[in-house]
Design an enzyme around this catalytic site. Structure first.
Site, PDB file in Angstrom:
ATOM      1  N   GLY A   1      32.173  46.681  39.418  1.00  0.00           N
ATOM      2  CA  GLY A   1      32.542  45.360  39.877  1.00  0.00           C
ATOM      3  C   GLY A   1      31.337  44.591  40.386  1.00  0.00           C
ATOM      4  O   GLY A   1      30.200  45.083  40.354  1.00  0.00           O
TER       5      GLY A   1
ATOM      6  N   ILE B   1      40.928  56.181  42.104  1.00  0.00           N
ATOM      7  CA  ILE B   1      41.178  56.293  43.547  1.00  0.00           C
ATOM      8  C   ILE B   1      42.665  56.396  43.873  1.00  0.00           C
ATOM      9  O   ILE B   1      43.028  56.708  45.012  1.00  0.00           O
ATOM     10  CB  ILE B   1      40.554  55.115  44.335  1.00  0.00           C
ATOM     11  CG1 ILE B   1      41.203  53.775  43.958  1.00  0.00           C
ATOM     12  CG2 ILE B   1      39.051  55.095  44.165  1.00  0.00           C
ATOM     13  CD1 ILE B   1      40.783  52.632  44.877  1.00  0.00           C
TER      14      ILE B   1
ATOM     15  N   ALA C   1      39.047  47.607  43.461  1.00  0.00           N
ATOM     16  CA  ALA C   1      40.213  46.793  43.797  1.00  0.00           C
ATOM     17  C   ALA C   1      40.876  46.273  42.533  1.00  0.00           C
ATOM     18  O   ALA C   1      40.237  46.135  41.490  1.00  0.00           O
ATOM     19  CB  ALA C   1      39.814  45.617  44.688  1.00  0.00           C
TER      20      ALA C   1
ATOM     21  N   THR D   1      42.044  42.989  41.187  1.00  0.00           N
ATOM     22  CA  THR D   1      41.697  41.613  41.580  1.00  0.00           C
ATOM     23  C   THR D   1      42.276  40.538  40.664  1.00  0.00           C
ATOM     24  O   THR D   1      41.957  39.363  40.822  1.00  0.00           O
ATOM     25  CB  THR D   1      40.165  41.447  41.616  1.00  0.00           C
ATOM     26  OG1 THR D   1      39.616  41.763  40.327  1.00  0.00           O
ATOM     27  CG2 THR D   1      39.542  42.338  42.674  1.00  0.00           C
TER      28      THR D   1
ATOM     29  N   TYR E   1      48.828  40.031  45.336  1.00  0.00           N
ATOM     30  CA  TYR E   1      47.448  40.474  45.526  1.00  0.00           C
ATOM     31  C   TYR E   1      47.098  40.505  47.015  1.00  0.00           C
ATOM     32  O   TYR E   1      46.597  41.517  47.526  1.00  0.00           O
ATOM     33  CB  TYR E   1      46.489  39.556  44.777  1.00  0.00           C
ATOM     34  CG  TYR E   1      45.044  39.731  45.171  1.00  0.00           C
ATOM     35  CD1 TYR E   1      44.351  40.894  44.840  1.00  0.00           C
ATOM     36  CD2 TYR E   1      44.370  38.740  45.891  1.00  0.00           C
ATOM     37  CE1 TYR E   1      43.022  41.073  45.217  1.00  0.00           C
ATOM     38  CE2 TYR E   1      43.042  38.914  46.262  1.00  0.00           C
ATOM     39  CZ  TYR E   1      42.380  40.068  45.931  1.00  0.00           C
ATOM     40  OH  TYR E   1      41.069  40.242  46.310  1.00  0.00           O
TER      41      TYR E   1
ATOM     42  N   LYS F   1      46.375  43.867  49.330  1.00  0.00           N
ATOM     43  CA  LYS F   1      45.099  44.039  50.026  1.00  0.00           C
ATOM     44  C   LYS F   1      45.324  44.205  51.528  1.00  0.00           C
ATOM     45  O   LYS F   1      44.629  44.990  52.192  1.00  0.00           O
ATOM     46  CB  LYS F   1      44.173  42.853  49.744  1.00  0.00           C
ATOM     47  CG  LYS F   1      43.647  42.799  48.321  1.00  0.00           C
ATOM     48  CD  LYS F   1      42.726  43.966  47.990  1.00  0.00           C
ATOM     49  CE  LYS F   1      41.397  43.864  48.710  1.00  0.00           C
ATOM     50  NZ  LYS F   1      40.477  44.982  48.363  1.00  0.00           N
TER      51      LYS F   1
ATOM     52  N   TRP G   1      35.682  34.308  47.729  1.00  0.00           N
ATOM     53  CA  TRP G   1      35.066  33.583  46.620  1.00  0.00           C
ATOM     54  C   TRP G   1      33.766  34.253  46.128  1.00  0.00           C
ATOM     55  O   TRP G   1      32.722  33.622  46.014  1.00  0.00           O
ATOM     56  CB  TRP G   1      34.783  32.141  47.034  1.00  0.00           C
ATOM     57  CG  TRP G   1      35.964  31.316  47.400  1.00  0.00           C
ATOM     58  CD1 TRP G   1      37.230  31.768  47.702  1.00  0.00           C
ATOM     59  CD2 TRP G   1      36.018  29.894  47.519  1.00  0.00           C
ATOM     60  NE1 TRP G   1      38.050  30.707  48.005  1.00  0.00           N
ATOM     61  CE2 TRP G   1      37.347  29.548  47.897  1.00  0.00           C
ATOM     62  CE3 TRP G   1      35.080  28.880  47.355  1.00  0.00           C
ATOM     63  CZ2 TRP G   1      37.735  28.241  48.100  1.00  0.00           C
ATOM     64  CZ3 TRP G   1      35.474  27.573  47.564  1.00  0.00           C
ATOM     65  CH2 TRP G   1      36.789  27.253  47.930  1.00  0.00           C
TER      66      TRP G   1
END
Length: 301
Positions: free
Chosen positions: A10, A38, A61, A63, A126, A130, A151
């Site tokens: 990432g 994971i 993650a 995303t 999302y 998180k 961002w």
């Protein structure tokens, strides 16, 4: 110091690998989802027990903000269950865990900057997944640092900067949302601060663990961010002509998931506690655009 990085492909993961590769004082192991899923608890425990890191950095993650509205189970598996397993494994080897989270844990309705103690109210799957990951990490591991950021952009992967440059090649006119505000964050700067925090943890038995906010500054709208991208890209001749930008309101932009209109994260805590200052995203943007220009020049030769 030994550091385990998950999600190494990432934006933040790639930036960490690039940075740590030049540091002789750090031994690191960087894994992507193919090397370590994971969401597989036993696999996480096995790898952590074998490598025995001092610090685990979870940069993995789910995303895809809009797709998460349909892929709910997968989103929670990666964003909640994965961090939980990493937290449990970190306890087993007395490692610390640095977990990267997001501004999407907030609803975006606050006037002013969000502080760490503000009550999260996620508006999307999302963001909710998180937030669940944050809660799992903090509950399970007393040596955890949660970094909320916003961002993120870089030379790596898919991000707003690359999207704008790609659109400019196909369109003379581009619509960009102008009623969402936040701090663009250069992944390279975030990686630098993660390494700094890792070193502080390693050297300080009384490190103040907990939740911290870190992002770029000054705050801008997506429209203002895009405008700056094209201004700098034109100067560096990455684009031949700046496209016409047209501001558009969020309610007119087709998106499945709801976005926070206010993503401004207060960085008072991280600056006062750890002496970490906000990222200058304009400097980071210049670095990204210069790096993206190099392959373009080589292609012309």
């Amino acid at each position: 110091m030994k550091i385990l990085i998950t999600g190494c492909n990432g934006q933040v993961g790639n930036s960490l690998v690039k940075l740590l590769s030049s540091m002789l004082t750090v031994e690191f192991l960087a894994v992507d989802h193919k090397q370590l899923d994971i969401t597989d608890g036993p696999a996480v425990i096995k790898l952590v027990n074998e490598f025995k890191p001092d610090v685990i950095v979870n940069a993995a993650a789910y995303t895809s903000v809009d797709k998460a509205e349909q892929e709910i189970e997968l989103s929670y598996a990666i964003n909640r269950d994965g961090p939980l397993f990493l937290a449990q494994a970190s306890n087993m080897v007395c490692a610390s865990l640095i977990h990267i989270s997001t501004d999407y844990v907030f609803d975006g309705n606050k006037n002013g900057e969000y502080e760490e103690l503000d009550v999260p109210r996620a508006r999307s799957v999302y963001g909710a997944s998180k937030l669940a990951g944050e809660e799992a990490v903090i509950k399970e591991c007393n040596r955890a640092v949660v970094i909320r950021t916003s961002w993120v952009f870089s030379e790596f992967g898919n991000n707003f900067v690359k999207t704008m440059l790609a659109l400019s090649k196909r369109q003379n006119s581009i619509m960009v949302v102008d009623d969402q505000i936040g701090g663009p964050t250069y992944a390279g700067d975030l990686a630098n601060e993660i390494v700094k925090i890792s070193e502080l943890i390693y050297l300080n038995k009384n490190f103040p663990f907990g939740i911290y906010h870190y992002s770029g500054f000054p705050y801008v709208t997506w429209y203002e961010f895009a405008d700056t991208i094209f201004d700098i890209a034109a100067v560096y001749q990455i684009i031949q002509e700046k496209p016409s930008l047209n501001p558009i309101k969020t309610n007119l932009y087709p998106a499945v998931a709801k976005r926070p209109k206010n993503s401004c994260l207060s960085m008072d805590k991280i600056e006062n506690t750890l002496s970490i200052r906000p990222s200058n995203w304009k400097v980071g943007l210049e670095r990204v655009l210069l790096n993206l220009r190099v392959p373009n020049e080589s292609n012309r030769n």
